[in-house]
Write a protein that holds these residues in place. Structure first.
Motif, PDB file in Angstrom:
ATOM      1  N   ALA A 176       1.030 -14.838  -0.626  1.00 29.47           N
ATOM      2  CA  ALA A 176       1.909 -14.024   0.282  1.00 29.47           C
ATOM      3  C   ALA A 176       3.477 -14.855   0.356  1.00 29.47           C
ATOM      4  CB  ALA A 176       1.589 -14.748   1.714  1.00 29.47           C
ATOM      5  N   VAL A 177       3.568 -16.083  -0.520  1.00 28.99           N
ATOM      6  CA  VAL A 177       5.006 -16.447  -0.849  1.00 28.99           C
ATOM      7  C   VAL A 177       5.395 -15.636  -1.974  1.00 28.99           C
ATOM      8  CG1 VAL A 177       5.893 -18.573  -1.918  1.00 28.99           C
ATOM      9  CG2 VAL A 177       4.312 -19.091  -0.174  1.00 28.99           C
ATOM     10  N   LEU A 178       4.639 -15.341  -2.991  1.00 22.50           N
ATOM     11  CA  LEU A 178       5.040 -14.374  -4.029  1.00 22.50           C
ATOM     12  C   LEU A 178       5.699 -12.871  -3.385  1.00 22.50           C
ATOM     13  CD1 LEU A 178       5.589 -13.374  -6.946  1.00 22.50           C
ATOM     14  CD2 LEU A 178       3.065 -12.631  -6.631  1.00 22.50           C
ATOM     15  N   VAL A 179       4.951 -12.514  -2.445  1.00 21.23           N
ATOM     16  CA  VAL A 179       5.319 -11.300  -1.969  1.00 21.23           C
ATOM     17  C   VAL A 179       6.650 -11.236  -0.895  1.00 21.23           C
ATOM     18  CG1 VAL A 179       4.767  -9.173  -0.290  1.00 21.23           C
ATOM     19  CG2 VAL A 179       2.977 -10.330  -1.631  1.00 21.23           C
ATOM     20  N   GLY A 180       6.618 -12.437  -0.128  1.00 22.45           N
ATOM     21  CA  GLY A 180       7.932 -12.488   0.536  1.00 22.45           C
ATOM     22  C   GLY A 180       9.062 -12.805  -0.142  1.00 22.45           C
ATOM     23  N   VAL A 181       9.031 -13.558  -1.096  1.00 21.84           N
ATOM     24  CA  VAL A 181      10.201 -14.155  -1.865  1.00 21.84           C
ATOM     25  C   VAL A 181      10.933 -12.668  -2.661  1.00 21.84           C
ATOM     26  CG1 VAL A 181      11.137 -15.360  -4.045  1.00 21.84           C
ATOM     27  CG2 VAL A 181       9.746 -16.509  -2.180  1.00 21.84           C
ATOM     28  N   VAL A 182       9.612 -12.035  -3.285  1.00 20.07           N
ATOM     29  CA  VAL A 182      10.126 -11.049  -4.118  1.00 20.07           C
ATOM     30  C   VAL A 182      10.776  -9.848  -3.280  1.00 20.07           C
ATOM     31  CG1 VAL A 182       9.530  -8.943  -5.672  1.00 20.07           C
ATOM     32  CG2 VAL A 182       8.747 -11.362  -5.863  1.00 20.07           C
ATOM     33  N   ALA A 183      10.270  -9.564  -2.081  1.00 19.13           N
ATOM     34  CA  ALA A 183      10.434  -8.590  -1.268  1.00 19.13           C
ATOM     35  C   ALA A 183      12.004  -8.881  -0.674  1.00 19.13           C
ATOM     36  CB  ALA A 183       9.720  -8.660   0.072  1.00 19.13           C
ATOM     37  N   THR A 184      12.334 -10.358  -0.288  1.00 21.24           N
ATOM     38  CA  THR A 184      13.387 -10.426   0.086  1.00 21.24           C
ATOM     39  C   THR A 184      14.765 -10.364  -1.078  1.00 21.24           C
ATOM     40  OG1 THR A 184      12.499 -12.196   1.504  1.00 21.24           O
ATOM     41  CG2 THR A 184      14.866 -12.400   1.152  1.00 21.24           C
ATOM     42  N   CYS A 185      14.272 -10.598  -2.155  1.00 15.11           N
ATOM     43  CA  CYS A 185      15.275 -10.532  -3.475  1.00 15.11           C
ATOM     44  C   CYS A 185      15.412  -9.381  -3.607  1.00 15.11           C
ATOM     45  CB  CYS A 185      14.620 -10.937  -4.607  1.00 15.11           C
ATOM     46  SG  CYS A 185      14.471 -13.119  -4.677  1.00 15.11           S
ATOM     47  N   LEU A 187      -8.193 -12.741  10.496  1.00 15.59           N
ATOM     48  CA  LEU A 187      -7.127 -13.492   9.751  1.00 15.59           C
ATOM     49  C   LEU A 187      -8.009 -14.447   8.868  1.00 15.59           C
ATOM     50  CD1 LEU A 187      -4.174 -13.889   9.115  1.00 15.59           C
ATOM     51  CD2 LEU A 187      -4.559 -15.967  10.885  1.00 15.59           C
ATOM     52  N   HIS A 188      -7.892 -14.308   7.499  1.00 12.76           N
ATOM     53  CA  HIS A 188      -8.235 -15.313   6.521  1.00 12.76           C
ATOM     54  C   HIS A 188      -7.254 -15.707   5.707  1.00 12.76           C
ATOM     55  CE1 HIS A 188     -11.682 -16.740   4.060  1.00 12.76           C
ATOM     56  NE2 HIS A 188     -10.959 -16.701   3.048  1.00 12.76           N
ATOM     57  N   VAL A 189      -6.912 -16.938   5.837  1.00 15.29           N
ATOM     58  CA  VAL A 189      -5.852 -17.717   4.963  1.00 15.29           C
ATOM     59  C   VAL A 189      -6.340 -18.788   4.094  1.00 15.29           C
ATOM     60  CG1 VAL A 189      -3.461 -18.668   4.864  1.00 15.29           C
ATOM     61  CG2 VAL A 189      -4.259 -16.716   6.547  1.00 15.29           C
ATOM     62  N   ASP A 190      -6.340 -18.678   2.925  1.00 21.44           N
ATOM     63  CA  ASP A 190      -6.826 -20.002   1.968  1.00 21.44           C
ATOM     64  C   ASP A 190      -5.825 -20.051   1.157  1.00 21.44           C
ATOM     65  OD1 ASP A 190      -7.124 -17.797   0.312  1.00 21.44           O
ATOM     66  OD2 ASP A 190      -9.299 -17.810  -0.011  1.00 21.44           O
ATOM     67  N   GLY A 191      -5.839 -21.210   0.128  1.00 21.05           N
ATOM     68  CA  GLY A 191      -4.936 -21.341  -0.726  1.00 21.05           C
ATOM     69  C   GLY A 191      -4.370 -20.276  -1.598  1.00 21.05           C
ATOM     70  N   LEU A 209      -0.327  -7.669   4.893  1.00 23.71           N
ATOM     71  CA  LEU A 209      -1.394  -7.356   5.641  1.00 23.71           C
ATOM     72  C   LEU A 209      -2.805  -7.438   4.925  1.00 23.71           C
ATOM     73  CD1 LEU A 209      -2.888  -6.657   8.561  1.00 23.71           C
ATOM     74  CD2 LEU A 209      -2.496  -4.009   7.949  1.00 23.71           C
ATOM     75  N   VAL A 210      -2.610  -6.849   3.735  1.00 21.57           N
ATOM     76  CA  VAL A 210      -3.766  -6.957   2.623  1.00 21.57           C
ATOM     77  C   VAL A 210      -3.949  -8.133   2.418  1.00 21.57           C
ATOM     78  CG1 VAL A 210      -4.304  -6.199   0.385  1.00 21.57           C
ATOM     79  CG2 VAL A 210      -3.356  -4.402   1.811  1.00 21.57           C
ATOM     80  N   VAL A 211      -3.152  -9.103   2.194  1.00 20.98           N
ATOM     81  CA  VAL A 211      -3.149 -10.363   1.620  1.00 20.98           C
ATOM     82  C   VAL A 211      -3.813 -11.293   2.585  1.00 20.98           C
ATOM     83  CG1 VAL A 211      -1.982 -12.438   0.918  1.00 20.98           C
ATOM     84  CG2 VAL A 211      -1.218 -10.300   0.043  1.00 20.98           C
ATOM     85  N   TYR A 212      -3.344 -11.377   3.964  1.00 18.14           N
ATOM     86  CA  TYR A 212      -3.899 -12.166   5.041  1.00 18.14           C
ATOM     87  C   TYR A 212      -5.205 -11.748   5.802  1.00 18.14           C
ATOM     88  CZ  TYR A 212       0.002 -15.336   5.202  1.00 18.14           C
ATOM     89  OH  TYR A 212       1.113 -16.409   4.608  1.00 18.14           O
ATOM     90  N   GLY A 258      -3.549  -1.373   5.199  1.00 17.74           N
ATOM     91  CA  GLY A 258      -2.511  -1.730   4.404  1.00 17.74           C
ATOM     92  C   GLY A 258      -2.422  -0.918   3.138  1.00 17.74           C
ATOM     93  N   TRP A 259      -3.536  -0.932   2.526  1.00 17.46           N
ATOM     94  CA  TRP A 259      -3.848  -0.124   1.238  1.00 17.46           C
ATOM     95  C   TRP A 259      -3.165   0.964   1.227  1.00 17.46           C
ATOM     96  CZ3 TRP A 259      -6.515  -2.424  -3.277  1.00 17.46           C
ATOM     97  CH2 TRP A 259      -6.893  -1.326  -4.017  1.00 17.46           C
ATOM     98  N   GLU A 260      -3.573   1.653   2.294  1.00 17.20           N
ATOM     99  CA  GLU A 260      -3.102   3.290   2.311  1.00 17.20           C
ATOM    100  C   GLU A 260      -1.749   3.410   2.816  1.00 17.20           C
ATOM    101  OE1 GLU A 260      -4.700   5.525   1.184  1.00 17.20           O
ATOM    102  OE2 GLU A 260      -6.779   4.725   0.917  1.00 17.20           O
ATOM    103  N   VAL A 261      -1.203   2.413   3.571  1.00 14.33           N
ATOM    104  CA  VAL A 261       0.358   2.434   3.903  1.00 14.33           C
ATOM    105  C   VAL A 261       1.184   2.156   2.678  1.00 14.33           C
ATOM    106  CG1 VAL A 261       1.995   1.244   5.439  1.00 14.33           C
ATOM    107  CG2 VAL A 261      -0.201   2.044   6.410  1.00 14.33           C
ATOM    108  N   MET A 262       0.724   1.403   1.981  1.00 14.44           N
ATOM    109  CA  MET A 262       1.297   1.065   0.662  1.00 14.44           C
ATOM    110  C   MET A 262       1.550   2.341  -0.166  1.00 14.44           C
ATOM    111  SD  MET A 262       0.758  -2.633  -0.957  1.00 14.44           S
ATOM    112  CE  MET A 262      -1.037  -2.576  -0.814  1.00 14.44           C
TER     113      MET A 262
END
Length: 665
Positions: free
Chosen positions: A88-97, A78-82, A128-131, A141-145
């Motif tokens: 991830a916020v972008l992915v989560g918000v757009v997917a929810t919409c 797991l690698h999370v930086d700014g 998964l790709v992001v984090y 994650g790349w291939e699942v997409m």
């Protein structure tokens, strides 16, 4: 709950929602919509928690050994930086919409359960790709997409258009994924690890043994996934899928993954000046070519598709001049306004009863009937055209400013040729972007002619989603002064020179297009054409989603002729028919690859049938014929057997006599 645990739950929740949705879709249909929306909404909330907790501080990097390999280990890291937190916020918000919007847009779809589950799985794979901090896990994650895009683009599999588009998307992206895989292996062989932090540390300390080869192999995969020249041709055709899927692919997943990987591994690409120049040229061709193609399209979703290709070119151009912050900033703002544009296009399609922009130009009253879509899409188009103070202005000017900085020699280690290439093509694309954005707005909302049948009031949730995305489209650019700490510390504030030049060019492009529209409208008024009326009894849905790249309305009984009020035809002149078909790139690929492969397959089939099978059939036929001959001799008649014995004895006697006589002589 620790930051690490929260981050692990982010991709896990949509995955569990997808599994539950697939198993319960038919058994408990009442749970389908909650299972589609709630896990994704929870994941989006957790991405915000992670972003707030992470901030612009030191990256969170934890890992556990996934499996021993005997050579280079694979870690569940797991690698999370700014940078990752904001993505991830972008992915989560757009997917929810998208999930919320789909509950209304596909409410009558019999395959909604599988659709919603695949969208959740798509979201989980991108998160998964992001984090992840390991390239092999990223590859999962790349291939699942890739497989999710195949199923979602082909959602309306009853139609040939959807089937062909899904297969094309899968094969073209796989064409880039093969060298991408070899690039990952080569990178791990050079650095001794699949861990992203280990790779970047190795590059910083001792460099790479084969930087150009590795960068170009990885770039091939990026070209396929992020629809860059020459592997961009799948994305416009992918509009055969449902409109919410288009929003998800274009704004936050799939095409964003390639840009994200380059940004994450930018030092690997920066180790090769040749790779940076190749990247800059690729971005330049993509930007300008897609801008011209968008100006020639008749279908609203294909206009937006080519627009995405061009905006991704801006991001790749920013990476080519070494500015990850500008690239990611434009990725974030683009995700907001492009999701808004596609979901707004879905409302327009529903209201107009047709998926053809040429037919829409003959309609009137759309702005009055769908005011929510009218105002939000108008602002999104202004953001796309980089008009201040909307979000797209700040991020696009950050890209142009980075290109100017590199062109004038201010970026250490970046070839000046790459800077000039991105700067000149970026300014030209700004002109084209403003032109096709203005054209789309005029034809969709200001067309004159027969008013489309009213398909009823738009569902509340669809309009609500548009206003949710309206907020970042309007204001996200204002966060530019606060973002450098989240990336590389470089300022994202617009530079004076490129701001004035880019905005002036964009305004000029819009004004010229408006003047051309006024001129062509006046000509059309003097030369009336037959009105095309949509069938009021035909429900919107499957047919309108799959009428891609046509000049006729979906439900009209009269084919729509080329629209004389289309300013794109006047602006492009003789280039228009070539731009409308993507400058014949598909035809070139058909001639160079498809036909030779089919010819080779035909030859192999002929050799297999006429040569190999002939030997096989012969090997079986000879014993069969011999057996048939022997079988005929077995008559069961004693007299026949005695006669044959006597004849044989006489033959042997004669033969022996001849032999003896010959020997005696």
């Amino acid at each position: 709950m620790t930051l690490t645990t929260t981050a692990v739950l982010v991709p896990l929740l949509p995955f569990l929602g997808a599994v539950a949705g697939l198993f319960l879709g038919r058994r408990a249909p009442g749970f389908v919509r909650p299972l589609a929306v709630l896990p994704t909404l929870a994941a989006a909330a957790l991405t915000v928690v992670v972003a707030v907790g992470q901030g612009g501080g030191t990256a969170t990097d934890v890992a556990t050994r996934l499996t021993p390999t005997g050579s280079i280990p694979i870690d569940l890291a797991l690698h999370v930086d700014g940078f990752a937190a904001l993505m991830a916020v972008l992915v989560g918000v757009v997917a929810t919409c998208v999930q919320l919007y789909s509950t209304a847009y596909l409410r009558e779809d019999p395959r909604y359960a599988s659709y919603a589950a695949l969208v959740s799985l798509f979201t989980s794979a991108m998160l998964l790709v992001v984090y992840t901090g390991d390239l092999m896990v990223l590859l999962v994650g790349w291939e699942v997409m890739g497989i999710c895009s195949y199923f979602l683009v082909g959602h309306y599999w009853e139609t040939e258009t959807a089937r062909a588009a899904s297969l094309k998307a899968f094969l073209v992206t796989k064409l880039g994924d093969v060298p991408f895989l070899f690039g990952i292996f080569a990178l791990a062989a050079d650095t001794g690890t699949f861990r992203i932090t280990g790779i970047l540390g190795s590059v910083a300390n001792r460099g790479l043994d084969h930087p150009t080869l590795i960068a170009l192999l990885l770039l091939a995969g990026v070209a396929g996934k992020s629809a860059q020249f020459p592997l961009h041709t799948w994305l416009p055709d992918a509009m055969a899928g449902p409109t919410p899927v288009s929003a998800l692919i274009h704004a936050a997943t799939m095409v964003a993954a390639g840009i994200y990987v380059v940004a994450r591994l930018l030092p690997v690409f920066a180790a090769s000046a040749a790779a940076l120049v190749v990247m800059a040229v690729m971005a330049a061709i993509t930007m300008v070519g897609s801008g011209l193609a968008a100006l020639a399209q008749d279908d609203i979703k294909r206009v937006l598709a080519y627009s995405t290709v061009g905006q991704l070119g801006y991001m790749l151009g920013a990476l080519a001049v070494g500015d990850r912050g500008a690239a990611v900033f434009h990725l974030l703002t683009h995700g907001a306004f492009k999701a808004l544009l596609f979901l707004g296009a879905g409302v327009i399609i529903h209201a107009a009863g047709t998926n053809s922009l040429a037919a829409m130009s003959r309609m009137t009253g759309l702005a009055r009937r769908i005011p929510d879509a009218y105002w939000t899409v108008t602002v999104a188009l202004l953001a796309l055209a980089a008009i201040p103070p909307f979000a797209g202005f700040f991020s696009k000017e950050a890209v142009l400013g980075a290109a100017e900085h590199a062109a004038t020699g201010g970026a250490h280690g970046i070839p000046g040729a790459a800077g000039w290439t991105v700067l000149v093509s970026g300014l030209l694309t700004a002109l084209l972007t403003a032109a096709y954005a203005t054209r789309l707005w005029l034809l969709a909302f200001k067309g004159s002619g027969v008013e489309a049948p009213d398909h009823g009031r738009q569902p509340l949730v669809m309009n609500a989603v548009l206003w949710v995305l309206f907020v970042p489209t309007l204001a996200l650019g204002l966060t530019a002064p606060f973002l450098p700490d989240w990336f590389d510390g470089r300022s994202l504030a617009p530079a004076l020179t490129t701001s004035v030049l880019g905005t002036g060019i964009a305004v000029a492009g819009g004004l010229v297009t408006y003047a051309a529209w006024r001129h062509t409208t006046a000509l059309a008024a003097r030369t009336p054409i037959g009105a095309v009326i949509a069938d009021p009894d035909a429900p919107p849905g499957l047919a309108e989603e799959t009428a891609i790249a046509t000049h006729a309305p979906v439900y009209g009984s009269v084919a729509a002729a080329p629209d004389p009020a289309d300013p794109g035809r006047l602006l492009l002149g003789p280039l228009q028919p070539h731009a409308a078909v993507g400058f014949h790139l598909d035809a070139v690929y058909t001639a160079l690859f498809v036909r030779p492969v089919r010819a080779a397959a035909t030859l192999v089939r002929f050799l297999d049938r006429e040569v190999v099978d002939t030997y096989v059939r012969g090997a079986g036929a000879a014993p069969r014929w011999l057996g048939a001959a022997v079988r005929r001799a077995q008559t069961g008649n004693v007299q026949t057997y005695l006669g044959a014995l006597l004849a044989g004895s006489l033959v042997l006697a004669v033969a022996a006599a001849l032999i003896v006589t010959g020997t005696g002589a």
